[in-house]
Design an enzyme around this catalytic site. Structure first.
Site, mmCIF file in Angstrom:
data_model
loop_
_atom_site.group_PDB
_atom_site.id
_atom_site.type_symbol
_atom_site.label_atom_id
_atom_site.label_comp_id
_atom_site.label_asym_id
_atom_site.label_seq_id
_atom_site.Cartn_x
_atom_site.Cartn_y
_atom_site.Cartn_z
ATOM 1 N N PHE A 134 -5.359 -2.102 -5.765
ATOM 2 C CA PHE A 134 -3.890 -1.947 -6.192
ATOM 3 C C PHE A 134 -3.673 -2.790 -7.293
ATOM 4 O O PHE A 134 -4.084 -4.172 -7.126
ATOM 5 C CB PHE A 134 -3.057 -1.929 -5.245
ATOM 6 C CG PHE A 134 -1.881 -1.677 -5.589
ATOM 7 C CD1 PHE A 134 -1.575 -0.167 -5.591
ATOM 8 C CD2 PHE A 134 -0.663 -2.668 -5.582
ATOM 9 C CE1 PHE A 134 0.043 0.252 -5.902
ATOM 10 C CE2 PHE A 134 0.663 -1.918 -5.786
ATOM 11 C CZ PHE A 134 0.860 -0.576 -5.872
ATOM 12 N N ASP A 209 -6.334 -6.785 2.330
ATOM 13 C CA ASP A 209 -4.964 -6.300 1.933
ATOM 14 C C ASP A 209 -4.821 -4.767 2.703
ATOM 15 O O ASP A 209 -5.667 -3.994 2.752
ATOM 16 C CB ASP A 209 -4.824 -5.814 0.445
ATOM 17 C CG ASP A 209 -3.695 -5.131 0.202
ATOM 18 O OD1 ASP A 209 -3.027 -4.407 1.008
ATOM 19 O OD2 ASP A 209 -3.039 -5.235 -1.104
ATOM 20 N N TYR A 234 6.589 -0.534 4.708
ATOM 21 C CA TYR A 234 7.448 0.523 4.500
ATOM 22 C C TYR A 234 6.585 1.836 4.129
ATOM 23 O O TYR A 234 7.168 2.852 3.855
ATOM 24 C CB TYR A 234 8.176 0.336 3.129
ATOM 25 C CG TYR A 234 7.430 -0.134 1.973
ATOM 26 C CD1 TYR A 234 6.682 0.771 1.211
ATOM 27 C CD2 TYR A 234 7.631 -1.574 1.480
ATOM 28 C CE1 TYR A 234 6.240 -0.010 -0.035
ATOM 29 C CE2 TYR A 234 7.006 -1.942 0.452
ATOM 30 C CZ TYR A 234 6.332 -1.095 -0.431
ATOM 31 O OH TYR A 234 5.604 -1.562 -1.549
ATOM 32 N N LYS A 235 5.185 1.746 4.484
ATOM 33 C CA LYS A 235 4.463 2.789 4.357
ATOM 34 C C LYS A 235 4.361 3.542 5.940
ATOM 35 O O LYS A 235 5.263 4.098 6.283
ATOM 36 C CB LYS A 235 3.280 2.551 3.791
ATOM 37 C CG LYS A 235 3.247 2.017 2.449
ATOM 38 C CD LYS A 235 1.742 1.615 2.048
ATOM 39 C CE LYS A 235 1.923 0.823 0.589
ATOM 40 N NZ LYS A 235 2.201 1.850 -0.606
ATOM 41 N N ARG A 383 -2.271 12.753 -4.870
ATOM 42 C CA ARG A 383 -2.827 11.911 -3.470
ATOM 43 C C ARG A 383 -1.771 12.672 -2.118
ATOM 44 O O ARG A 383 -0.603 12.781 -2.493
ATOM 45 C CB ARG A 383 -2.298 10.434 -3.642
ATOM 46 C CG ARG A 383 -2.547 9.446 -2.761
ATOM 47 C CD ARG A 383 -2.372 8.261 -3.226
ATOM 48 N NE ARG A 383 -1.013 7.667 -3.511
ATOM 49 C CZ ARG A 383 -0.418 6.515 -3.197
ATOM 50 N NH1 ARG A 383 -1.219 5.505 -2.965
ATOM 51 N NH2 ARG A 383 1.019 6.365 -3.179
#
Lengths: 424, 419
Positions: A134, A209, A234-235, A383
């Site tokens: 990322f 991560d 928050y995912k 995605r």
């Protein structure tokens, strides 16, 4: 029922509904406030709102903040909250009590942790990461390289599927390896145990991560003997837009770790207002400033749910959903050249599936207009995330049906679908 | 029985107070509780409760991921600009909200010293005062160590703050950065911001202002006073809620030349291009790092609307009247008990709180909390009384200081074995 079959797929929507009826996690969907007309396949980017969140946040605002006021730092446990919630995340990632603390944004936490990791290997000059990581991870590491490598920055080595491999870049000059456990684009999952073992064999520090893993796949940081980790709430954890990240520091590093930002909440005695900075014991020293209690209140409500579920059930359903999705792509979308980029081997897959298709951006916008929400990641991937607590087998069926219709009709070619927002 | 003239005065002041109507817009202000800690954590605006609930239900719950593009992505700069305009007199594009105060301090201080060292390696000193807020000192200590620099301390009296004479003495050709709190957290000493800024600039130094205790209580003219950098807190006088994100100000001409160290995707030119190399956007957004904490950003907008309506000069006028009144009461009621003023007596040198000194104040504070009078305590012996101008009434000040007087008397009698 196994769906990983090469035989013609004998499945229809009724079968999906039957799978939903037998799903031990099915009841959790009612714990989330999802609009009825949406198929939400972006919980890997922003998780859904738990039903209980609004009441809990309102309680924190009216009672803890409004009535308790400053007293709530003690009486409502505000000061300890980043550690208390950290302890509730710990079982999801194979961490022990006292090893996890909430911080600022994921970027800030990675900076905090990566500097501490590199400082454990002061005589080494290389940081390893992955080209497909990322972007913020690579940007943050660039800052760490500049900070710790004066006058010349530390060297960066990036592994890549097309080479070089991890083994090719590891040597006794590597200080730290920072990898994202589940790739944000493709959903490819690293073998945490094996990678950590190799990194340690080279004498380097392993930082994971977990942004796309926590709440999606079982993680066992201590079992893998990793050193540091950070992750997003928050995912899959449904903490709300921008909810605080977490940091994990293996207990063996607590006494010697030296994080980047030395703030008052990481001080041994913050309310003595000493002149000298004396770091607190344990993971507390990774704290920085005043924690964001309202964002944490939303996270606290969703962690109630995570305290109930068995991650083995979550993983099992996640794999059933992604396998179903992949099977249906294969059987129904082949005419349009749709390619499954995500590994088909379940042990190498997180809880998301990426599809490569020409003009994927426009196709995704047409999908979103029809109430199927996934996202697009440059340069060419659509995605789809499958949050097992609220995505059903019927959702998967319906998403494929809409995708098939969008491709078959070519409706995505309408110019309005090519217009780009800032967020893709 | 005649009415206490101090109470009569308070009631008269409340009746003529042009800002009095704002008080009922804060939750809890209708109760008898006396809140003297709005300088530490402001009360919630009543409308913030509804605002956050609506956000959760309609925006997060209803729009989900689409909310980022539709609205949330711009909130750090939108709210930043509102703070710039209404609170610190900065023109648009120079103020942003994001991380905690400490993280923003770290980012701006590192950006400043990195730029200075690149320009002139001899500039190896950071000047800070011994009574600056601890996190400022800890962060600067960490930066000095990691960058091979020195901290140069200005020794200040804890009842005052950094004066122009002291700063002029301290700065020199080795100064990279000066960090000063506009209003000192203990004494409320109001620094001469334009003059200190000029002194720092004359020495070739950059200056970073900590506005935590001034934003929303004291007028700040960031552009006019030539500020380089500033950070400030939003959960005190801006009522953003516990831990609400801090703001950062970076003067526009410095934005392209300063590189902040926590290089995150929110600060890049095209955050969804997702390339492997960090390319910071040449404006205030480059000082952002990661995903903004949206839920914690909303409440402060309710207060900002009130400040926009009332204006900082009116807030300052009431703030001065409140602190003057508190000092008058302290003089009449507490000075005879041995209490001294640990804040500047001159309103022009004082921010929005008042600190009263007595060696019994730790005990007094604990007992006041038991009776729903909430000041806070800061060593040495300081009872700190924060008087947030939008939510505090004069009668509340009267009630709180009367309780302080009675409590202190009791403690002193007990100490003397007479109670």
């Amino acid at each position: 029922m196994s769906l990983a079959t090469s035989a013609p797929l004998a499945i229809d929507r009724a079968t999906c509904l039957a799978l939903d009826a037998a799903d031990p996690l099915a009841a959790y969907r009612d714990r989330f406030a999802l609009p009825d007309d949406l198929v939400y396949l972006d919980g890997n980017s922003l998780g859904a709102l738990p039903q209980a969140t609004a009441a809990h946040v309102a309680h924190v605002i009216t009672e803890e903040w409004g009535t308790g006021l400053i007293r709530s730092w003690n009486d409502a446990g505000w000061f300890a909250k980043p550690l208390v919630l950290g302890d509730r995340i710990a079982p999801l990632i194979g961490a022990a009590e006292g090893e996890v603390v909430l911080g600022d944004s994921t970027s800030a936490s990675l900076f905090q942790v990566a500097v501490a990791a590199a400082r454990l290997r002061p005589d080494r000059r290389v940081i390893v990461s992955e080209r497909s990581n990322f972007p913020t991870d690579l940007y943050i590491l660039d800052g760490v390289q500049q900070l710790l490598g004066r006058p010349a920055p530390l060297e960066r080595r990036l592994i890549d599927d097309g080479g070089p491999s991890l083994d090719e870049v590891l040597d006794d000059d590597v200080a730290v390896v920072v990898l994202t456990h589940v790739d944000y684009r493709t959903g490819r999952m690293h073998d945490m145990v094996e990678v950590t073992r190799r990194v340690h064999s080279a004498g380097a520090i392993m930082v994971w991560d977990l942004c796309h893993s926590v709440g999606a796949v079982p993680v066992d940081l201590n079992g893998a003997d990793a050193d540091f980790a950070i992750g997003c709430t928050y995912k899959y954890l449904n903490g709300g837009p921008g909810s605080p990240s977490f940091m994990w520091v293996a207990e063996r590093h607590h006494a010697v770790a030296s994080p980047a930002v030395t703030g008052w909440h990481g001080h041994a005695t913050p309310f003595d207002f000493d002149v000298e900075y004396v770091p607190a014991d344990g993971v507390t020293r990774f704290r920085v400033g005043t924690p964001q209690l309202l964002s944490m209140a939303a996270l606290e409500a969703s962690l109630e749910i995570w305290g109930e579920v068995d991650l083995a059930d979550v993983r099992e359903k996640s794999l059933r959903l992604t396998e179903l999705f992949i099977s249906l792509v294969d059987s129904r979308l082949a005419p349009w050249g749709v390619e499954v980029v995500t590994p088909r081997q379940s042990a190498k897959r997180g809880s998301q599936v990426a599809l490569r298709v020409d003009d994927g951006y426009a196709v995704m916008q047409a999908l979103i207009e029809r109430g199927v929400i996934g996202d697009f990641r440059a340069p060419d991937l659509m995605r789809f995330g499958f949050a097992p607590l609220y995505v059903s087998h019927a959702d998967v069926w319906d998403a494929i049906a809409v995708l098939e219709e969008v491709l078959a009709t070519g409706v995505w070619r309408e110019p309005r679908f090519a217009r780009r927002g800032t967020v893709t | 029985m005649t009415l206490d003239p101090h109470l009569a005065f308070a009631r008269r002041m409340d009746r003529s107070d042009g800002l009095a109507h704002y008080r009922k817009r804060f939750a809890g202000a209708e109760t008898d509780l006396v809140y003297f800690d709005g300088n530490s954590l402001g009360r919630p605006p009543v409308s913030a409760i509804e605002r956050v609930e609506r956000f959760l239900r309609d925006d997060w719950g209803g729009r989900l991921i689409r909310g980022w593009d539709e609205a949330w992505l711009q909130l750090p700069t939108e709210i930043g600009d509102r703070i710039g305009r209404a609170v610190i007199e900065a023109k648009a594009g120079q103020t942003v909200i994001g991380d905690s105060t400490t993280v923003l301090l770290y980012k701006l201080a590192r950006a400043a010293v990195d730029a200075q060292l690149a320009r002139d390696p001899a500039r190896r000193e950071i000047i800070v005062d011994t009574d600056n807020f601890p996190t400022d000192r800890y962060v600067l200590d960490g930066i000095a160590k990691e960058r091979g620099m020195r901290l140069r301390w200005i020794e200040v009296n804890t009842t005052a703050g950094v004066t122009p004479e002291q700063l002029a003495e301290a700065v020199g050709p080795e100064t990279a950065l000066v960090v000063v709190s506009h209003v000192a957290y203990r004494s409320a000493y109001l620094a001469d911001a334009p003059e200190l800024t000029r002194i720092a600039h004359d020495a070739g130094a950059l200056i970073l202002w900590d506005l935590c205790h001034s934003a929303g209580s004291v007028p700040v003219k960031a552009d006019l006073w030539g500020f380089d950098l500033a950070v400030g807190c939003t959960y005190k006088y801006l009522n953003g809620g516990p831990g609400s994100p801090a703001f950062a100000y970076v003067r526009d001409d410095l934005q392209a030349v300063l590189a902040q160290p926590i290089q995150g995707w929110w600060g890049t030119t095209d955050m969804f291009a997702m390339g492997p190399d960090y390319e910071p956007v040449p404006d205030i957004r480059r000082f952002l790092s990661g995903t903004a904490p949206i839920v914690g950003m909303l409440a402060m907008e309710e207060t900002l609307a009130m400040i926009e309506e009332a204006g900082m000069p009116a807030l300052r006028a009431k703030s001065v009247a409140l602190t003057e009144y508190a000092i008058t009461l302290a003089g009449d009621w507490l000075a005879p008990l041995g209490v001294t003023l640990a804040s500047p007596a001159d309103a022009e040198e004082r921010g929005g709180h008042v600190t009263l000194h007595h060696n019994a104040m730790r005990e007094v504070t604990a007992r006041l909390w038991q009776r729903d009078v909430i000041p806070d305590y800061r060593d040495p012996g300081g009872l700190r009384i924060g008087l947030s101008p939008l939510s505090t009434s004069f009668e509340e000040v009267h009630r709180g200081l009367a309780a302080t007087r009675d409590t202190l008397k009791t403690v002193l009698l007990e100490r003397a074995g007479l109670a």
